[in-house]
Design a protein around this motif. Structure first.
Motif, PDB file in Angstrom:
ATOM      1  N   GLY A   1       0.839  -1.198   0.000  1.00  0.00           N
ATOM      2  CA  GLY A   1       0.000   0.000   0.000  1.00  0.00           C
ATOM      3  C   GLY A   1       0.870   1.243   0.000  1.00  0.00           C
ATOM      4  N   GLY A   2       0.259   2.410  -0.051  1.00  0.00           N
ATOM      5  CA  GLY A   2       1.058   3.631  -0.036  1.00  0.00           C
ATOM      6  C   GLY A   2       0.274   4.830  -0.509  1.00  0.00           C
ATOM      7  N   THR A   3       0.939   5.679  -1.277  1.00  0.00           N
ATOM      8  CA  THR A   3       0.292   6.898  -1.770  1.00  0.00           C
ATOM      9  C   THR A   3       0.616   7.086  -3.250  1.00  0.00           C
ATOM     10  OG1 THR A   3       2.184   8.270  -1.194  1.00  0.00           O
ATOM     11  CG2 THR A   3       0.466   8.070   0.471  1.00  0.00           C
ATOM     12  N   VAL A   4      -0.207   7.878  -3.917  1.00  0.00           N
ATOM     13  CA  VAL A   4       0.001   8.227  -5.326  1.00  0.00           C
ATOM     14  C   VAL A   4      -0.299   9.713  -5.467  1.00  0.00           C
ATOM     15  CG1 VAL A   4      -0.676   7.752  -7.713  1.00  0.00           C
ATOM     16  CG2 VAL A   4      -0.844   5.943  -6.010  1.00  0.00           C
ATOM     17  N   ARG A   5       0.444  10.377  -6.330  1.00  0.00           N
ATOM     18  CA  ARG A   5       0.192  11.808  -6.568  1.00  0.00           C
ATOM     19  C   ARG A   5      -1.162  11.950  -7.278  1.00  0.00           C
ATOM     20  NH1 ARG A   5       0.487  16.858  -5.442  1.00  0.00           N
ATOM     21  NH2 ARG A   5       0.238  18.154  -7.258  1.00  0.00           N
ATOM     22  N   HIS A   6      -2.183  12.464  -6.544  1.00  0.00           N
ATOM     23  CA  HIS A   6      -3.552  12.391  -7.072  1.00  0.00           C
ATOM     24  C   HIS A   6      -3.777  13.190  -8.362  1.00  0.00           C
ATOM     25  CE1 HIS A   6      -3.321  15.927  -4.818  1.00  0.00           C
ATOM     26  NE2 HIS A   6      -4.360  15.832  -4.018  1.00  0.00           N
ATOM     27  N   ASP A   7      -3.261  14.425  -8.424  1.00  0.00           N
ATOM     28  CA  ASP A   7      -3.470  15.220  -9.646  1.00  0.00           C
ATOM     29  C   ASP A   7      -2.851  14.527 -10.857  1.00  0.00           C
ATOM     30  OD1 ASP A   7      -4.647  17.377  -8.207  1.00  0.00           O
ATOM     31  OD2 ASP A   7      -2.629  17.973  -7.579  1.00  0.00           O
TER      32      ASP A   7
END
Ligand SMILES: Cc1cc2nc3c(=O)[nH]c(=O)nc-3n(C[C@H](O)[C@H](O)[C@H](O)COP(=O)(O)OP(=O)(O)OC[C@H]3O[C@@H](n4cnc5c(N)ncnc54)[C@H](O)[C@@H]3O)c2cc1C
Lengths: 95, 416
Positions: B177-183
């Motif tokens: 899991g983690g994060t992604v640059r949403h824009d």
């Protein structure tokens, strides 16, 4: 948001718990032929309007009364607060 | 233009004059094979997969504002596949796998960062529940790891382990899991779809559906009628309003969720921490800001801003688990409107009108679903049959009793 309680005057909204659309007060007739569809609509489907919305709030951190509040879902402005029991009595009174 | 390291160097040497716009701001044509309503993550991903996997390229994405101005640009960017139920877990695991290959697929740096996510455990009962969840994840091909208190202390020594009400006794980790640059997700999908011929039409609001004999012929918009073989609606928090134009009432309430970001700080938080018991979760953006949030405000709202009691609640949660956050200054806070469904799970389905399809009910967790939602919706639009992983997301499940209620809360949207 400040809720102008009919008995206590203005109270902070965090004293209250939100239930949902005030149509939840109009329980369908379980004896009707169409009871299954009626209860599906009653329990699961919502108008969910952007604008004025009549909704049920419970004064959990207060006198434990149920309120019917008319609130604009776009501005959060509250325009009307009624005791749910008054609304229910009016609805059930013979016309 | 294909983006690459070579291209970056070349442009650097030539004064960065060669970069063109990433996608065309198209004007509407009279007719498309497929019109997608809503230029959020889900709508744009749907267009990309329709074009790249199903060969349907005569497609328009119609957005009332600008793409990325909705929830896809307002969320806290967390991706994970730590669901319990069979209807959900294979779908979210497919989504995580698509994230893992996304940047190669769309030739765009979406900054997918598998920094890991940890759900905190405070009691034996919660540990039992998380062990069950972890096993369900592993059975579905996802990864899960149970951490004891010592392991938690090694990774996150500065959490508050001694909180009287919620002492930290361990955690359930999903390392992928983690994060992604949403824009970048919105822009990347838009660019990839555009390169295959999809029209992205901004400042164009859908105001009605035209139907004949139960068939959908197209959409009325603020820029005129646009004909369509099929119409797919993916408008997130506005689902009830838009589908009301087609005479439908949905099992959905729209609610506001707030998010917060602090000033930029030095790296302190390597992964994502969720403190479910205290309604707080946090990660650190690549710019250094602590990005955090908590519960939804809990009443119907289309305001795109929330109220102060929830701000207080979220900050109390933060102070309880991560006391040093009290020293950080808050830069910004905002709200987004989400389509909270009656069982907390989404809908990807046909409607009673032929040629009109619905993608809705993503609640506060639809960002992580973006690739899978796009793929499954594209599959449904192209083949008229549900994707294998999205078979449970039927609109009529509330009639048939096949709810997918991860939290077991019943038909109370603000509790999911
Ligand atoms: C504060 C916050 C934090 C969140 N955090 C997370 C998270 O950490 N992880 C996660 O997985 N999810 C998260 N979510 C949820 C996630 O952001 C949403 O579920 C998801 O983005 C919804 O799909 P979307 O991107 O397509 O929506 P949107 O980006 O909202 O797209 C819908 C689009 O439809 C357009 N539209 C509406 N009506 C019309 C019309 N009539 N005509 C034309 N266009 C129209 C809107 O303008 C909008 O651009 C969060 C949400 C919020 C608000």
């Amino acid at each position: 948001m400040i809720i102008d309680h009919p008995l206590f005057g203005p109270r902070d909204a965090s004293e209250f718990v939100y239930l949902g659309d005030a149509s939840l007060m109009d329980r369908p007739d379980w004896k009707s032929e169409t009871a299954a569809q009626d209860f599906h609509a009653y329990a699961y489907l919502r108008d969910n309007p952007a604008g004025p919305h009549r909704e049920l709030w419970f004064h959990e951190g207060g006198d434990r009364s149920w309120l019917v509040i008319t609130r604009d879902t776009v501005t959060h402005e509250i325009t009307r607060v009624e005791l749910a029991r008054d609304v229910a009595r009016k609805q059930r009174a013979p016309q | 233009m294909t983006y690459s390291g070579f291209r970056v160097i070349r442009e650097a040497l030539r004064g960065d004059l060669g970069w063109g716009p990433a996608w065309r701001d198209a004007d509407p044509k009279d007719h498309y094979d497929v019109v997608i309503v809503g230029g959020g993550g889900h709508g744009l991903a749907t267009a990309h997969y329709l074009a790249s996997r199903y060969g349907v390229t005569n497609v328009a994405v119609i957005e009332k504002g600008w793409i990325g101005g909705g929830n896809v640009g307002r969320n806290t960017t967390i991706i994970r596949s730590n669901y319990l139920l069979d209807g959900n877990e294979p779908f979210y695991e497919m989504s995580l796998k698509l994230w893992e290959g996304l940047e190669q697929d769309i030739n765009y740096n979406a900054m997918v960062s598998q920094r890991g996510i940890i759900n905190l455990i405070h009691s034996d009962a919660q540990r039992d529940a998380f062990i069950r969840r972890g096993n369900a994840m592993i059975l579905n091909g996802a990864d899960a790891e149970l951490l004891d208190e010592a392991a938690m202390r090694r990774e996150y020594p500065w959490l508050n382990y001694e909180d009287a009400r919620f002492p930290i006794k361990g955690g359930l980790a999903q390392r992928r899991g983690g994060t992604v640059r949403h824009d970048a997700v919105a822009w990347g999908y838009a660019r990839a779809a555009d390169r295959r011929g999809v029209d992205i039409i901004q400042n164009c609001e859908v105001t009605g559906f035209r139907t004949k004999n139960g068939n959908c012929l197209g959409v009325d918009t603020s820029r005129g009628f646009i004909g369509a073989g099929k119409v797919g609606v993916a408008v997130a928090g506005n689902s009830s309003r838009v589908m009301a134009l087609a005479g439908m009432r949905l099992p959905i309430e729209s609610h506001v969720l707030q998010a917060f970001v602090t000033e930029g700080l030095k790296p302190i938080l390597p992964g994502v921490i969720t403190f479910g018991a205290g309604h707080f979760y946090v990660s650190q953006s690549d710019k250094g800001g602590l990005v955090f949030g908590g519960d939804i405000d809990g009443y119907n709202s289309y305001a795109q801003r929330g109220n102060l009691p929830v701000v207080e609640d979220v900050c109390e949660g933060g102070m309880a688990i991560m006391p040093m956050i009290g020293r950080a200054r808050l830069l910004r806070m905002w709200g987004g409107i989400m389509d909270m469904s009656m069982d907390g799970s989404p809908i990807i389905d046909r409607t009673h009108i032929d040629g009109l399809y619905l993608n809705a009910g993503w609640c506060y967790g639809g960002f992580k679903a973006t690739p899978a939602s796009g793929l499954a919706f594209a599959h449904l639009l192209a083949t008229n049959a549900p994707h294998d992983t999205a078979k449970a997301y039927r609109l009529n499940r509330f009639e048939t009793g096949h709810m997918i209620d991860e939290k077991g809360m019943g038909n109370q949207p603000n509790l999911h």
